[in-house]
Structures are given as C-alpha cells and as structure tokens.
Design a protein around this motif. Structure first.
Motif, PDB file in Angstrom:
ATOM      1  N   HIS A 212      -6.562  -5.509  -7.983  1.00 20.20           N
ATOM      2  CA  HIS A 212      -5.177  -5.791  -8.383  1.00 20.20           C
ATOM      3  C   HIS A 212      -4.418  -6.333  -7.180  1.00 20.20           C
ATOM      4  O   HIS A 212      -4.460  -5.754  -6.088  1.00 20.20           O
ATOM      5  N   ARG A 213      -3.711  -7.433  -7.412  1.00 23.02           N
ATOM      6  CA  ARG A 213      -3.038  -8.159  -6.331  1.00 23.02           C
ATOM      7  C   ARG A 213      -2.123  -7.255  -5.486  1.00 23.02           C
ATOM      8  O   ARG A 213      -2.185  -7.266  -4.256  1.00 23.02           O
ATOM      9  N   ASN A 214      -1.274  -6.455  -6.141  1.00 26.00           N
ATOM     10  CA  ASN A 214      -0.315  -5.660  -5.344  1.00 26.00           C
ATOM     11  C   ASN A 214      -1.012  -4.594  -4.491  1.00 26.00           C
ATOM     12  O   ASN A 214      -0.549  -4.257  -3.404  1.00 26.00           O
ATOM     13  N   LEU A 215      -2.154  -4.088  -4.952  1.00 23.45           N
ATOM     14  CA  LEU A 215      -2.893  -3.084  -4.175  1.00 23.45           C
ATOM     15  C   LEU A 215      -3.611  -3.735  -2.982  1.00 23.45           C
ATOM     16  O   LEU A 215      -3.631  -3.177  -1.883  1.00 23.45           O
ATOM     17  N   VAL A 216      -4.174  -4.915  -3.205  1.00 23.12           N
ATOM     18  CA  VAL A 216      -4.851  -5.643  -2.123  1.00 23.12           C
ATOM     19  C   VAL A 216      -3.832  -6.050  -1.061  1.00 23.12           C
ATOM     20  O   VAL A 216      -4.060  -5.874   0.150  1.00 23.12           O
ATOM     21  N   PHE A 217      -2.677  -6.547  -1.500  1.00 24.04           N
ATOM     22  CA  PHE A 217      -1.639  -6.975  -0.553  1.00 24.04           C
ATOM     23  C   PHE A 217      -1.091  -5.779   0.236  1.00 24.04           C
ATOM     24  O   PHE A 217      -0.812  -5.895   1.429  1.00 24.04           O
ATOM     25  N   ALA A 218      -0.945  -4.644  -0.430  1.00 25.80           N
ATOM     26  CA  ALA A 218      -0.469  -3.435   0.259  1.00 25.80           C
ATOM     27  C   ALA A 218      -1.472  -3.005   1.327  1.00 25.80           C
ATOM     28  O   ALA A 218      -1.090  -2.562   2.421  1.00 25.80           O
ATOM     29  N   THR A 219      -2.766  -3.153   1.025  1.00 32.80           N
ATOM     30  CA  THR A 219      -3.823  -2.823   1.987  1.00 32.80           C
ATOM     31  C   THR A 219      -3.760  -3.752   3.194  1.00 32.80           C
ATOM     32  O   THR A 219      -3.808  -3.305   4.347  1.00 32.80           O
TER      33      THR A 219
ATOM     34  N   ALA B 185      -5.451   3.772   0.316  1.00 29.66           N
ATOM     35  CA  ALA B 185      -5.746   4.640   1.468  1.00 29.66           C
ATOM     36  C   ALA B 185      -7.204   4.518   1.905  1.00 29.66           C
ATOM     37  O   ALA B 185      -7.494   4.307   3.093  1.00 29.66           O
ATOM     38  N   GLU B 186      -8.120   4.622   0.949  1.00 29.37           N
ATOM     39  CA  GLU B 186      -9.543   4.630   1.307  1.00 29.37           C
ATOM     40  C   GLU B 186     -10.023   3.267   1.792  1.00 29.37           C
ATOM     41  O   GLU B 186     -10.829   3.181   2.717  1.00 29.37           O
ATOM     42  N   THR B 187      -9.505   2.194   1.178  1.00 33.51           N
ATOM     43  CA  THR B 187      -9.900   0.844   1.614  1.00 33.51           C
ATOM     44  C   THR B 187      -9.363   0.556   3.007  1.00 33.51           C
ATOM     45  O   THR B 187     -10.076   0.022   3.866  1.00 33.51           O
ATOM     46  N   THR B 188      -8.115   0.928   3.242  1.00 31.20           N
ATOM     47  CA  THR B 188      -7.519   0.715   4.569  1.00 31.20           C
ATOM     48  C   THR B 188      -8.314   1.467   5.629  1.00 31.20           C
ATOM     49  O   THR B 188      -8.716   0.897   6.652  1.00 31.20           O
ATOM     50  N   TYR B 189      -8.578   2.742   5.381  1.00 32.18           N
ATOM     51  CA  TYR B 189      -9.334   3.546   6.352  1.00 32.18           C
ATOM     52  C   TYR B 189     -10.742   2.978   6.563  1.00 32.18           C
ATOM     53  O   TYR B 189     -11.261   2.980   7.678  1.00 32.18           O
ATOM     54  N   ASP B 190     -11.360   2.511   5.495  1.00 35.52           N
ATOM     55  CA  ASP B 190     -12.702   1.948   5.588  1.00 35.52           C
ATOM     56  C   ASP B 190     -12.717   0.717   6.501  1.00 35.52           C
ATOM     57  O   ASP B 190     -13.601   0.573   7.356  1.00 35.52           O
TER      58      ASP B 190
END
Length: 403
Positions: free
Chosen positions: A4-11, A48-53
């Motif tokens: 989802h665009r907004n989740l990817v952009f937030a990451t 959270a998990e993608t950013t940390y990864d």
C-alpha cells in the motif's frame, strides 16, 4: 502481500530520518505510527518491522542496490526494492519501482555470502573488534543478533501472578508462553501491541527482555534490604528489584538524568512499587553520602549495547571506535566509585548488555586489582550469549565485599 502506497511512503520517510538525520529508530517510529489514525495493527506492524529490517540490513542492501550514503529518496526506494525482492514480494507498477532488476538483486545477494561484514551487515571496524575479542564465536553472535527479538513481558508480582496475567491477555486475544528458568517471564507467541491492554493499564506487567530479567534475579534482593540501583535509567530493573523485595525495605534509584528518573517515578506509580526512592547524581556528594550503606548495589553500566542489536539495530551504525574507548573508561570509573556504597559483607553486581569481554570480564578483573576492588571477590558470573539463549546478550558478575 499487496503493498500500500501510504505504508511504503511512511517507511521510506522513517528511513530518511534514521539514516540521513541520525534520529533514533524507536523515536522515529513512535512518531510515524501516530501519522494516520486509520492504520490498523497490521499496517503499523508492516511499517515498524519493514523499517527495522532495512535498518538491520542497511550495509547488505546498500551494496546490492549499489547506493551510498547519504541516501536520497530514489536511493531509499532502491533499498526498499531490495528488501521486497529478497522477501519475495511482488512490486507494484509505480514509478519508484520502474525497471527493478530482480534477477540481478538475487545474484548480488548470493555473491556476498562469503563476506561476513557485508553478509551480516556490520561496519568494518566493529567486525574487527568483535573478531579480535570473540574469535570464531563472533560469527555465531552476529547471526543471532540479526534475528528479530521476541517480545517478552515481566509479570509484576506486586499486582498479579503469571496465570492471572496470561488469562487476562488471552481474553484480549494475546497468546503467551512461559520461559524456562524465568519465573516471571511470558513470551508473546506473535507480535502485538500490549500497551493498549487492560492488564498494562493496571500495571500487571512491564515489557522486559528475558536476559534483562535475569539481572535482578542474579542480584537476589530480599525484603527489608537497602538496595541501590546505581544506573537506574527509566527503571526497568529497579521495578523488578522492588517486586522481588515485596515492597519491603528500600530501593534507591540513582541516575545522572533527571528525565529518566521522572519516567521511573511514573512507572513505579503504575506498578504499585512504593519502596523506590529516586535521587539524581548531580555531584560526587550523592555517592559519598551513601558510603558503605547498601546491602546490595547494582551497577547496570552504560555500554556499547552490542548485546541488544536484535531490538536496536541502528546502534551498530551510530557506534564509533572513540565511543567504545570512552565507555570502557566510564565503566572502570563507575565500578571504582559506586563500589564504595556497598557495606561490609554486602554484594555488588556489575552488569552490561554487551558481549565484549573488554566491557565485561576484563573490567571486573581490572577493578579487583585496584585498592577499592581488593575488598571484593567474584563469587559467580553469568555470560548470556544471544546465539545460545536466543535472547539479548548480557554479562553479570556478583562480587562479595569482605566483612
């Protein structure tokens, strides 16, 4: 998985602040996750998990993506592309992902399998330090520290018991399991936000890693004692000590940072821990006034934090060789100074969340050679390695002062 665009952009926005603005990952994510009230728990977990990864594997992903710091927005999307490709996620037809070289990404990943510092994503200098201090064990620890940390709770025995807490969490569809050898620990079977539960609001538990819970147990405080937590911070271990003392006796929580002690007071109130007194170390007089007054003293010393890279992966990118040298000097000074608060026949525990012998066994050995240290003998020590325990890396030594 559909992106989802907004989740990817937030990451990507979070990664920009962590990598380019050198902000702390946990604080960045705390703010990012407040951005959109419509996000559910799954959305928040993804960010959270993608950013940390990506933070954890920054060096490996940057080598594969052929990008260098500082990362511009295009480069941050390239890091995200590597993450998605290696995790088997189909990239959507967005301009940011145009012409993704999927096969090349996988090929470059394979080519780094034999280069430890890139494969395990660690700075050159830190890899050299770890290898020099731990030898072949370093490789095992690096692999373990690159795994996602479990969420572990500590039951607050001043308010409830383990069975009651398990039942309460179960009612909110949060499943937990006991951890062998830790009477007050519960591990979450899957990651969930426990801070919104009724049990948390009632002060029934704190989030505290299994290895960290071993420190207060190792100190073994008893009701009625005077115990000093000399580097209390926000007080996770002070709260555990108070619970083990059944609110009887006195816990003096010391720290050089007033804001941390204020947080401890707030947590103590929620926990129902009434025997904790906080004191800020604003001069040497604070320590002198407590000379030979404590049955037990805990020095949970500031350290490199190498044992907790599972939960703080950004630490490895922020650490510098000069800091490591400075922190070892601080550790030695604290041991010498704070040991004076132990009464004759009392005990001192020196602990760190590092896995480096130079911050641990060698510090204790050097202390014992000094005038103040000559009054102590080591009665036991515990070296907790992430590769063996599956939890954070910790060291603790129990020192007995002569009568």
């Amino acid at each position: 998985m559909r992106l989802h665009r907004n989740l990817v952009f937030a990451t990507v926005d979070s990664l920009h602040l962590i990598f380019n603005k050198e902000k702390q990952a946990d604080k960045v994510l705390r703010n990012t996750l407040k951005r959109d009230k419509r996000w559910g728990s799954r959305d928040r977990s993804f960010i959270a998990e993608t950013t940390y990864d990506i933070v954890r594997w920054k060096r490996l992903y940057a080598e594969i993506a052929e990008v260098k710091e500082p990362f511009d927005r295009e480069n941050l999307f390239r890091l995200f592309t590597v993450w998605a490709t290696l995790n088997g996620i189909k990239l959507p037809d967005w301009p940011q992902f145009e012409g993704t070289p999927t096969r090349r990404i996988k090929g470059r990943f394979d080519s780094y399998k034999d280069i430890r510092k890139i494969r395990e994503s660690i700075p050159d200098w830190l890899d050299e330090v770890g290898l020099a201090e731990l030898g072949v064990q370093w490789e095992k620890e690096l692999a373990a520290l690159n795994q996602l940390a479990d969420v572990v709770l500590r039951v607050n025995t001043l308010a409830t018991d383990k069975d009651s807490l398990q039942r309460s969490l179960q009612e909110e569809e949060i499943d937990t399991e006991a951890i062998k050898g830790l009477p007050h620990a519960l591990r979450l079977k899957e990651r969930q936000n426990v801070f919104v539960t009724e049990a948390f609001k009632k002060g029934w538990f704190e989030v505290q890693d299994a290895s960290s819970q071993r420190v207060a147990q190792f100190l073994d405080p008893a009701p009625g004692m005077r115990v000093i937590d000399a580097c209390a911070g926000a007080g996770g271990k002070s709260l555990h000590i108070a619970a083990l003392m059944e609110n009887k006796g006195q816990v003096i929580a010391l720290d050089i940072y007033d804001h941390k002690l204020k947080e401890l007071k707030r947590r103590a109130k929620r926990n129902g821990a009434h025997n904790i007194e906080t004191r800020i170390i604003d001069s040497t007089k604070v320590i002198k006034k407590l000379k030979e007054s404590a049955d037990k003293v805990l020095i949970d010393a500031p350290c490199s934090g190498l044992g907790v890279l599972k939960r703080n992966p950004d630490t490895k990118w922020k650490l510098q060789p000069e800091f490591l040298d400075a922190i070892r000097k601080t550790q030695a000074e604290l041991l010498t100074s704070y040991a004076t608060m132990v009464k004759k026949g009392g005990q001192l525990v020196y602990a760190t969340c590092s896995i480096l012998p130079s911050e641990n066994q060698k510090q204790v050995a050097a202390f014992l050679q000094k005038e103040e240290g000559a009054k102590f003998t080591v009665t036991k020590e515990d070296i907790i390695l992430p590769s063996v325990s599956g939890f954070d890396g910790f060291y603790m030594a129990l020192l007995q002062k002569e009568d």
